[in-house]
Design a protein around this motif. Structure first.
Motif, PDB file in Angstrom:
ATOM      1  N   ARG A  89     -12.535  39.314 -10.078  1.00 33.37           N
ATOM      2  CA  ARG A  89     -11.911  38.418  -9.124  1.00 33.37           C
ATOM      3  C   ARG A  89     -12.931  37.919  -8.097  1.00 33.37           C
ATOM      4  O   ARG A  89     -12.926  36.749  -7.732  1.00 33.37           O
ATOM      5  CB  ARG A  89     -10.768  39.145  -8.403  1.00 33.37           C
ATOM      6  N   VAL A  93     -13.330  33.804  -7.484  1.00 29.85           N
ATOM      7  CA  VAL A  93     -12.874  33.048  -6.312  1.00 29.85           C
ATOM      8  C   VAL A  93     -13.838  31.922  -5.958  1.00 29.85           C
ATOM      9  O   VAL A  93     -13.495  31.017  -5.212  1.00 29.85           O
ATOM     10  CB  VAL A  93     -12.668  33.930  -5.053  1.00 29.85           C
ATOM     11  N   THR A  96     -13.389  26.671  -7.194  1.00 35.41           N
ATOM     12  CA  THR A  96     -12.387  26.099  -6.290  1.00 35.41           C
ATOM     13  C   THR A  96     -11.325  25.358  -7.083  1.00 35.41           C
ATOM     14  O   THR A  96     -11.375  25.282  -8.311  1.00 35.41           O
ATOM     15  CB  THR A  96     -13.038  25.109  -5.313  1.00 35.41           C
ATOM     16  N   THR A  97     -10.380  24.791  -6.352  1.00 30.47           N
ATOM     17  CA  THR A  97      -9.293  24.050  -6.994  1.00 30.47           C
ATOM     18  C   THR A  97      -9.806  22.843  -7.763  1.00 30.47           C
ATOM     19  O   THR A  97      -9.126  22.358  -8.651  1.00 30.47           O
ATOM     20  CB  THR A  97      -8.282  23.580  -5.940  1.00 30.47           C
ATOM     21  N   LYS A 133      -1.328  16.983  -6.524  1.00 34.72           N
ATOM     22  CA  LYS A 133      -2.530  17.635  -6.009  1.00 34.72           C
ATOM     23  C   LYS A 133      -2.263  19.101  -5.688  1.00 34.72           C
ATOM     24  O   LYS A 133      -3.176  19.871  -5.411  1.00 34.72           O
ATOM     25  CB  LYS A 133      -3.010  16.919  -4.756  1.00 34.72           C
ATOM     26  N   GLY A 137      -3.895  24.329  -7.052  1.00 36.63           N
ATOM     27  CA  GLY A 137      -3.790  25.487  -6.166  1.00 36.63           C
ATOM     28  C   GLY A 137      -2.830  26.529  -6.702  1.00 36.63           C
ATOM     29  O   GLY A 137      -3.093  27.736  -6.643  1.00 36.63           O
ATOM     30  N   ARG A 140      -4.506  28.210  -9.616  1.00 37.06           N
ATOM     31  CA  ARG A 140      -5.577  29.096  -9.166  1.00 37.06           C
ATOM     32  C   ARG A 140      -5.004  30.421  -8.671  1.00 37.06           C
ATOM     33  O   ARG A 140      -5.493  31.497  -9.034  1.00 37.06           O
ATOM     34  CB  ARG A 140      -6.376  28.417  -8.056  1.00 37.06           C
ATOM     35  N   ALA A 214       3.728  21.156   3.220  1.00 33.79           N
ATOM     36  CA  ALA A 214       2.537  20.666   2.532  1.00 33.79           C
ATOM     37  C   ALA A 214       1.973  19.483   3.297  1.00 33.79           C
ATOM     38  O   ALA A 214       2.657  18.877   4.108  1.00 33.79           O
ATOM     39  CB  ALA A 214       2.874  20.264   1.103  1.00 33.79           C
ATOM     40  N   SER A 215       0.714  19.149   3.013  1.00 33.42           N
ATOM     41  CA  SER A 215       0.054  18.079   3.754  1.00 33.42           C
ATOM     42  C   SER A 215       0.571  16.717   3.311  1.00 33.42           C
ATOM     43  O   SER A 215       1.327  16.595   2.366  1.00 33.42           O
ATOM     44  CB  SER A 215      -1.448  18.159   3.547  1.00 33.42           C
ATOM     45  N   GLN A 217      -0.627  14.419   1.675  1.00 32.33           N
ATOM     46  CA  GLN A 217      -0.939  13.929   0.342  1.00 32.33           C
ATOM     47  C   GLN A 217      -0.050  14.541  -0.734  1.00 32.33           C
ATOM     48  O   GLN A 217      -0.139  14.138  -1.884  1.00 32.33           O
ATOM     49  CB  GLN A 217      -2.401  14.221   0.008  1.00 32.33           C
ATOM     50  N   ARG A 218       0.745  15.531  -0.390  1.00 31.50           N
ATOM     51  CA  ARG A 218       1.572  16.179  -1.409  1.00 31.50           C
ATOM     52  C   ARG A 218       3.009  16.348  -0.939  1.00 31.50           C
ATOM     53  O   ARG A 218       3.486  17.488  -0.830  1.00 31.50           O
ATOM     54  CB  ARG A 218       1.050  17.559  -1.772  1.00 31.50           C
TER      55      ARG A 218
END
Lengths: 450, 351
Positions: A89, A93, A96-97, A133, A137, A140, A214-215, A217-218
């Motif tokens: 792990r 990490v 990234t996404t 988007k 995440g 992941r 969520a931000s 953009q999503r």
């Protein structure tokens, strides 16, 4: 009203009997009919305003409970996700996404080829834009939680982008897409083909109640999870703080305090406090709880303290009214058989007043649940993406509240947030309905009349 | 449980929680509502990709945010203030007074300010002079200042649509208004010659004061309802445009890009606003966006350094990153900002 003449002159002869209406009686009846009509008109107006409001909110907000999702198998390419190949792990990490987004797009394209879906008129970017988007995440987090998934092919159901979601719900049309810089009609036609192939479809959206915010953009990933939890924590704390203090104050004022100028003053002040605009308590909360006491801002504890100040007068007024409604004969009887004042209150008066106190408290909490203004000042109108922890520590973690979420979504630029905002209002109304119904049931079942 | 026991236990809970109020582990950010969407996008991506909690981001305005930043050092003060205008000397003085000695200034990119009208309405090709002639309180006419009486755009400029003048502009509490005032109104005031007339009759001890007085006179907009201040945000401006289809509104570029199906953008000096034209400096109405970091909190609040480095990284603030996608005009000197952040260079005195 004509009164009988008191003079000696004979009364003027009236035409007809009492069964035949005089002009005066007719006038009275007409005015009564008119008055009833006014009443009906008033009710119709208020009901139609309510109906318009509910229809708009439900019409705009219903969509938030349905969500467009893409279902396709995802091959978790070990070369991208675990370049060192040791499934540690700590190493993984570092991916990234962006890496996970690549894996998702690759798998999506592979599925399109396998199913023979035509993508001739679309660029790679156009196709990738269909997947939210938020999806990389999610993937992941899933892979990092179980690193043995790397290298396997797993079925995934990921969110579609906000505009595609809007297309399936009728918010985005071919016509609007021509003008829209974020989507083009070719993408919508592609979405139609995906829908026919069964890859894209609308599903029930439980995530709306559990996801965090969520931000911009999503919009498709935004949910009420943190807000519901924050509101719940605040209601628990408000109840814990308001009920004991409010009941104790009311009992003292009703049963023990002497009636003098001081108690009158307190009574006037309690009534005044109930009418103070709630933003004032927000300013007080910022000054006292955050700046002076050093409590963490944006936390549900500070929110609850501020809202308690607002709810306390309501609880005191309701409690005093229900204690006063207990007949004096009960107190007299208890005192007569030798009970002390305190025993009288706790063994007889309070149990009989309990249903009224509960009803008053629940209604007070319902008002508190919808309160936004004081929370503005103590930092609860914020973007909070992590769930608050479990009590008691969780009371100090940042959180938002339901009405605050309605407000912050309503000010976002993406039109998809309008739907979310209305959906949040529906959830809030649902909670209020449950609380009000609970208050009515409690009153019906336990209320005693003398 | 009796009420007394309840009271006691409630007080005990309260006391216990109060004593726990220590060790904040998430970053607290506040400030400009223009920067807010960019900050949430970065915060969300940060939470996804790092083993730190997602920062808590608040709006509320640039000025209020900087004031909060300068409240002092410690866990119950914020770490970062977003700002759509540069920090002022009075803020820096306040910071110094409260023990906030070193502040990192981070410029994240540029934001365009656009004029837009209803998508089905007429096309507008504006210049700062047109806007000043439409909205200015006093305009130059035959070498003298007269009250502005124009009611139609055609009176301002024959090439403009034959429509009544009505503009929704940001209220004075917004950072956007400052840019609108300096880059549009004052520019237009100078172009139309009104500035020189104001300067001629301005009173002041020296040239500098006179200029300031003239600029202030330029910014006195007409008060007959042709120019409407919007104190809310762009969603309110959009709603007002929807109600009055002939009006022109002022928006941020990002907001316009998310609502191109409802809005038609106006050109300024013949340039269509876009990320490209703004980054090339062709479109005149733009401004830098900043955030300010309390240096004393770096190393104390976990993840703070990582967050600011992540914010200005090419993956986020670069021309291909999600912020540019959303409407931020990427800073051509981003590399210098990245270096300054990595070295934790505090900002010097304002020039």
């Amino acid at each position: 009203m004509t009164s009988a003449p008191m003079t000696g002159k004979p009364a003027p002869v009236r035409s007809g009997s009492i069964l035949a209406p005089t002009p005066h009686m007719l006038r009275r009846r007409r005015s009564e009919t008119r008055f009833r009509l006014y009443g009906i008109v008033a009710i119709v107006i208020s009901l139609s305003i309510l109906a318009v409001m509910l229809v708009t909110i439900f019409g705009n907000g219903y969509g938030a409970f349905r969500q467009a999702k893409l279902t396709f198998p995802v091959t978790l390419d070990a070369q991208v996700l675990d370049p060192k190949g040791n499934r540690q792990r700590e190493e993984m990490v570092k991916v990234t996404t962006v890496g996970y987004a690549k894996v998702l797009t690759q798998s999506f394209r592979a599925e399109l080829t396998a199913r023979g879906i035509d993508t001739a008129d679309l660029s790679d970017k156009d196709i990738a834009a269909l997947v939210s988007k938020d999806a990389p995440g999610v993937l992941r987090a899933q892979v990092l939680a179980d690193t043995s998934l790397v290298g396997q092919t797993i079925p995934m159901s990921v969110l579609a982008g906000g505009r595609i979601d809007g297309f399936l719900k009728g918010r985005v049309t071919m016509e609007s897409a021509r003008l829209d810089s974020n989507i083009n009609p070719e993408q919508l036609q592609f979405a139609e083909r995906l829908q026919q192939a069964g890859i894209l479809g609308l599903h029930w959206n439980v995530a709306f109640l559990t996801n965090p915010d969520a931000s911009d953009q999503r919009p498709e990933a935004a949910g009420l999870g943190v807000a519901i939890l924050g509101s719940l924590y605040m209601m628990i704390l408000v109840a814990v703080m308001c009920v004991p203090v409010g009941v104790a104050a009311s009992i003292y004022l009703e049963e023990f305090a002497p009636k003098n100028r001081w108690t009158d003053l307190i009574e006037v002040n309690v009534a005044n406090l109930a009418a103070v605009p709630s933003i004032v308590f927000g300013i007080l909360g910022l000054a006292v709880f955050i700046n002076f006491a050093g409590l963490p801002q944006s936390s549900s504890l500070v929110g609850a303290l501020v809202i308690s100040l607002r709810t306390l007068p309501t609880v005191i007024i309701a409690t005093r009214a229900s204690i006063r409604a207990v007949p004096p004969s009960i107190r007299d009887a208890a005192l007569g058989v030798g009970a002390s004042r305190m025993q009288t209150v706790f063994h007889h008066v309070l149990p009989l007043a309990m249903p009224g106190i509960l009803t008053g408290t629940i209604l007070g909490l319902a008002v508190a649940l919808g309160d936004t203004a004081p929370l503005l000042l103590i930092g609860m109108v914020a973007f909070v993406d992590n769930y608050p922890g479990t009590p008691v520590d969780g009371f100090l973690d940042p959180a938002t509240a339901l009405p605050v979420q309605v407000y912050s979504w309503a000010t976002r630029s993406d039109p998809a947030f309008i739907e979310r905002s209305n959906g949040a209002i529906i959830v809030l109304l649902g909670f209020l309905l449950v609380m009000n119904v609970a208050a009515i049931i409690l009153r019906r079942r336990f209320e005693r009349r003398w | 449980m009796t009420p007394i026991k309840l009271t006691v236990s409630a007080l005990a809970v309260l006391a216990a929680t109060t004593s726990l109020a220590a060790a904040r582990d998430q970053i607290q950010i506040t400030g400009s509502s223009t920067v807010l969407p960019y900050a949430t996008i970065v915060a969300e991506a940060f939470g996804e990709n790092f083993d730190f909690p997602t920062p808590v981001v608040e709006g509320g305005g640039s000025g209020a945010g900087r004031k909060k930043l300068c409240e002092g050092v410690g866990e119950n003060t914020v770490d970062i203030a977003n700002s759509s205008s540069r920090i002022s000397q009075s803020d820096i003085d306040l910071c110094k007074k409260n023990g906030v000695e070193e502040i990192l200034e981070v410029r994240i990119g540029y934001d365009g300010i656009v004029f837009a009208s209803d998508v089905k309405g007429a096309d507008f090709a504006l210049t700062p002079a047109d806007v000043y002639l439409a909205l200015g309180g006093k305009v130059a006419k035959d070498g003298a200042l007269v009250d502005n009486t124009s009611t139609k755009w055609t009176e301002v400029n024959a090439a403009l649509p034959d429509q009544n003048i009505l503009m929704f502009i940001p209220g004075t509490k917004h950072g956007t208004r400052e840019v609108f005032d300096t880059k549009v109104i004052e520019a237009g005031c100078k172009d139309t010659g009104a500035y020189d007339l104001f300067l001629a009759k301005a009173e002041g001890a020296d040239e500098k004061e006179k200029k300031a007085a003239a600029a202030k006179a330029c910014n006195e907009l007409r008060k007959d309802g042709k120019s409407v201040d919007i104190d809310g945000d762009y969603t309110e401006t959009l709603a007002r445009l929807d109600a009055d289809k002939n009006a022109v509104g002022v928006f941020g570029l990002a907001f316009y890009q998310n609502n191109t199906d409802k809005l038609k953008v106006a050109t300024v000096n013949g340039v269509v606003p876009s990320v490209e034209t703004i980054s090339k400096g062709e479109y005149p109405v733009s401004r830098p966006l900043y955030f300010y970091v309390k240096k004393a909190h770096i190393g104390v609040i976990p993840g703070l350094k990582e967050y600011i480095e992540f914010f200005v990284s090419d993956d986020m603030a670069g021309p291909e990153g999600p912020l540019a996608d959303y409407g931020l005009v990427s800073d051509p000197e981003l590399k210098a900002t990245q270096d300054a952040v990595a070295a934790e260079t505090p900002m010097g005195a304002l020039e």
